[in-house]
Design an enzyme around this catalytic site. Structure first.
Site, PDB file in Angstrom:
ATOM      1  N   LEU A  98       1.683   4.663   1.438  1.00 11.55           N
ATOM      2  CA  LEU A  98       1.466   5.336   2.718  1.00 11.55           C
ATOM      3  C   LEU A  98       1.792   6.824   2.621  1.00 11.55           C
ATOM      4  CD1 LEU A  98       3.059   2.730   5.152  1.00 11.55           C
ATOM      5  CD2 LEU A  98       0.631   3.099   4.680  1.00 11.55           C
ATOM      6  N   GLU A 146       0.833  -1.196   0.000  1.00  9.72           N
ATOM      7  CA  GLU A 146       0.000   0.000   0.000  1.00  9.72           C
ATOM      8  C   GLU A 146       0.868   1.247   0.000  1.00  9.72           C
ATOM      9  OE1 GLU A 146      -2.290   1.159   3.456  1.00  9.72           O
ATOM     10  OE2 GLU A 146      -1.092  -0.167   4.724  1.00  9.72           O
ATOM     11  N   ASP A 174      17.023  -2.849   9.679  1.00  8.64           N
ATOM     12  CA  ASP A 174      17.627  -1.782   8.866  1.00  8.64           C
ATOM     13  C   ASP A 174      16.953  -0.472   9.238  1.00  8.64           C
ATOM     14  OD1 ASP A 174      19.255  -0.527   7.030  1.00  8.64           O
ATOM     15  OD2 ASP A 174      18.071  -1.111   5.276  1.00  8.64           O
TER      16      ASP A 174
END
Length: 266
Positions: free
Chosen positions: A82, A80, A176
């Site tokens: 964002l 999706e 990360d």
């Protein structure tokens, strides 16, 4: 790029209306697509899109924000789109990372290996945290370093049983966690992206977050106090991403590696 977008749209069963490349993908291609039903999504390739999808799902299950996975194929991942406006969200980031780290795994590691581009991330499972960090995050780089640097890494790895806790709680790590992988909008974190998850000592994420810029006091107030001795362990945990950067991007990161080795006493 258009072929990647078209393949993603077809996987979602929709017609591609528009696509545009996105910046920030140093190790993978990124493209924003718009479909004929008005939806937008982000498409990326990478070393292992299904593995990344599983990591994003794990982050969401922990209650931390991450993009929903719309599709995962061997060649690409669709997630999706964002919102992101770049506004400071240190307090919400502290709460989000605390929720992430509250999730606990069965041991140290992850069910499968991963990679940062061409740099492999060996995982598997271990019951001994210093062994895991030494073997899977430090010594693995030795064959790719010059002998002098490799010897310093080996010496540090040999000392880890005396430097790291043997059995910290195996928290869910992003793996990360730096500012570029934190999307913010309206003073809130909208999503943690580009993970390289494993279960391990929560300090590894906190050290990474401080490597290329430090979150402000609001982060620490929301996340909680650091464990005693974190300042001494921080360069040990920061050494892994520094070694990865050295291998990926070259000699410009050697000074960072050497400085962290010195700070860690190696």
């Amino acid at each position: 790029m258009s072929a990647l977008a078209a393949a993603a749209a077809a996987r979602l069963g929709r017609r591609l209306v528009d696509c545009a490349p996105l910046g920030g993908g140093e190790l993978s291609r990124l493209v924003r697509i718009r479909l004929d039903d008005g939806r937008e999504a982000v498409v990326k390739d990478g070393p292992d899109p299904p593995a990344e999808a599983a990591m994003l799902d794990a982050i969401r299950r922990a209650g931390a924000p991450a993009p929903a996975v719309l599709a995962a194929e061997a060649a690409f991942l669709v997630i999706e789109c964002l919102p992101a406006d770049g506004r400071e969200a240190d307090a919400d980031l502290g709460r989000a990372v605390a929720r992430l780290h509250a999730a606990t795994g069965p041991a140290y590691g992850w069910a499968q290996d991963y990679a940062f581009g061409p740099v492999a991330i060996g995982n598997g499972w271990s019951e001994d945290w210093p062994v895991f960090w030494g073997e899977r995050r430090l010594l693995c780089h030795g064959p790719h370093l010059d002998p002098a640097l490799a010897r310093r890494v080996e010496a540090l790895a040999a000392a880890l049983p005396d430097r790291l806790p043997a059995r910290p709680r195996p928290a869910l790590l992003h793996g990360d966690l730096w500012a570029g992988n934190v999307l913010c909008a309206g003073g809130r974190v909208s999503g943690l992206i580009d993970p390289a998850c494993a279960y391990g000592h929560a300090e590894a994420d906190l050290a990474m977050l401080a490597l290329f810029g430090r979150p402000g006091p609001a982060f620490h107030a929301a996340y909680g106090e650091a464990e005693p001795g974190f300042a001494e362990r921080r360069p040990i945990y920061q050494l892994w991403p520094a070694l990865v950067h050295l291998r990926l991007f070259g000699a410009g990161y050697r000074g960072l590696v050497e400085g962290l080795l010195a700070a860690a006493g190696a």
